[in-house]
Write an enzyme that holds these catalytic residues in place. Structure first.
Site, PDB file in Angstrom:
ATOM      1  CE  LYS A 162       2.126   2.847   5.066  1.00  0.00           C
ATOM      2  NZ  LYS A 162       2.639   4.224   5.040  1.00  0.00           N
ATOM      3  CB  VAL A 169       5.825  11.182   9.640  1.00  0.00           C
ATOM      4  CG1 VAL A 169       4.652  10.416  10.284  1.00  0.00           C
ATOM      5  CG2 VAL A 169       7.039  11.189  10.556  1.00  0.00           C
ATOM      6  CD1 TRP A 184      -2.835   1.900  -6.257  1.00  0.00           C
ATOM      7  CD2 TRP A 184      -3.964   0.630  -7.699  1.00  0.00           C
ATOM      8  NE1 TRP A 184      -3.849   1.298  -5.560  1.00  0.00           N
ATOM      9  CE2 TRP A 184      -4.562   0.503  -6.430  1.00  0.00           C
ATOM     10  CE3 TRP A 184      -4.513  -0.087  -8.774  1.00  0.00           C
ATOM     11  CZ2 TRP A 184      -5.669  -0.296  -6.198  1.00  0.00           C
ATOM     12  CZ3 TRP A 184      -5.621  -0.887  -8.547  1.00  0.00           C
ATOM     13  CH2 TRP A 184      -6.187  -0.985  -7.271  1.00  0.00           C
ATOM     14  CD  GLU A 238      -3.196   8.322  -2.182  1.00  0.00           C
ATOM     15  OE1 GLU A 238      -2.053   8.403  -1.692  1.00  0.00           O
ATOM     16  OE2 GLU A 238      -3.836   7.249  -2.288  1.00  0.00           O
ATOM     17  CB  ALA A 289       4.593   1.265  -4.660  1.00  0.00           C
TER      18      ALA A 289
END
EC number: 2.4.1.87
Length: 371
Positions: free
Chosen positions: A362, A229, A253, A320, A251
């Site tokens: 963030k 979100v 890596w 992840e 983005a």
């Protein structure tokens, strides 16, 4: 007017109102907005416990309320037809972006701006009358900080011209923002249990998505995306992204060597990937595919999470890490370039022509229960 005349007039008025209402909810201007309080959908049951109420927006969506049976039949017929994807050569030209990786060693396309013909794809999928689902989770303070902007931008840019169902998972329905929907769009809102740790919220979404796919999503959509979100759409996220199983390049890596990736390197974890192995580093903020493939992704990732819990270990990047292990063993059939999930803190790379989705700031200290 006598009694009989009044009765006849009343019946005519009621009939007129019913006809007008029916025509309205079955037009593009009629919008329905579902809310469900069932925390655990009954797997295998087509009857969802909950309720819906009409939300009359100026630019509402077509009503799905009376169409669910017809849609289910249409989906089953579509499966029987066994229609394949449009051949790659008909819509994809990797030579248009020679400066970046556009084809994997297993021949999957890496979609960059300039490599695809969206008009051809839109025409192909419009004929199939596809429905695309999008799941998003917002728990605790994530609702106020991110959900409204995410939904407004998704309503504007996600799968424009195609039927879309947004599956919104929140821990407090009363804080759900009301969004003005565009044509062919509907929301289904589900109340879910909150977790004490943000790490568990992140990992438990795999279990929740899988449950909802089994309970109803598999009968409602042709393709499904799962997104974080705390990001915002900035340009069209269209049918060029559709595929059997779709992974997103991270983005930070996308140019790095696999030995530099932040894979889980501890052998005790189910997400373990040894040095010397790996293709790309995939971002869990976006993944998707057909409902069957997404179900397999979520089930396998959750299986790894449970195995780690039994062994008293937690993968470095939680769900992840398990997603990257899954895609190492089960290669994605399509990969999205970093243009589809870019972090402006990196700056603007010459590789990035158009940012489709951008990371939000963030603010972990504000939105997470534990840091």
């Amino acid at each position: 007017m006598n009694v009989k005349g009044r009765v006849v007039l009343s019946m005519l008025l009621v009939s007129t109102v019913m006809v007008v209402f029916w025509e309205y909810i079955n037009s593009p201007e009629g919008s329905l907005f579902w809310i469900y309080q069932s925390k655990n959908p009954e797997v295998g049951s087509s009857a969802q416990r909950g309720w819906w109420f009409p939300s009359w927006f100026n630019n509402g969506t077509h009503s799905y309320h009376e169409e669910e049976d017809a849609i289910g039949n249409e989906k089953e017929q579509r499966k029987e037809d066994n229609r394949g994807e449009l051949p790659l050569v008909d819509w994809f030209n990797p030579e248009k972006r020679p400066e970046v990786v556009t084809i994997t060693r297993w021949k999957a396309p890496v979609v960059w701006e300039g490599t695809y013909n969206r008009a051809v794809l839109d025409n192909y999928y419009a004929k199939q009358k596809i429905t695309v689902g999008l799941t998003v989770f917002a728990v605790g303070r994530y609702i106020e900080h991110y959900l409204e902007e995410f939904l407004i931008s998704a309503n504007t840019y996600f799968m424009v011209g195609h039927k879309v169902i947004f599956y919104i998972m929140v821990d407090d329905i009363s804080r759900m923002p009301l969004i003005e929907l565009g044509p062919l769009r509907s929301f289904k809102v589900f109340e879910i249990k909150s977790e004490k740790r943000w790490q568990d919220i992140s990992m438990m979404r795999m279990k929740t998505i899988g449950e909802h796919i089994l309970a109803h999503i598999q009968h409602e959509v042709d393709f499904l995306f799962c997104m974080d979100v705390d990001q915002v759409f900035q340009n069209n996220f269209g049918v060029e992204t559709l595929g059997q199983s779709v992974a997103q390049l991270q983005a930070w890596w996308y140019k790095a060597h696999p030995d530099e990736f932040t894979y889980e390197r501890r052998k005790e974890s189910a997400a373990y990937i040894p040095f010397g192995q790996g293709d790309f580093y995939y971002h869990a903020a976006i993944f998707g595919g057909t409902p069957t493939q997404v179900l397999n992704i979520t089930q396998e990732c959750f299986k790894g999470i449970l195995q780690d819990k039994e062994n008293d270990i937690e993968a470095e990047w939680h769900d992840e890490s398990h997603l990257n292990k899954y895609f190492l063993l089960n290669k994605p059939t399509k990969i999205l370039s970093p243009e589809y999930c870019w972090d402006y803190h990196i700056g603007m790379s010459v590789d990035i022509r158009i940012v489709k989705i951008a990371w939000q700031k963030k603010e972990y200290n504000l939105v997470r229960n534990n840091i």
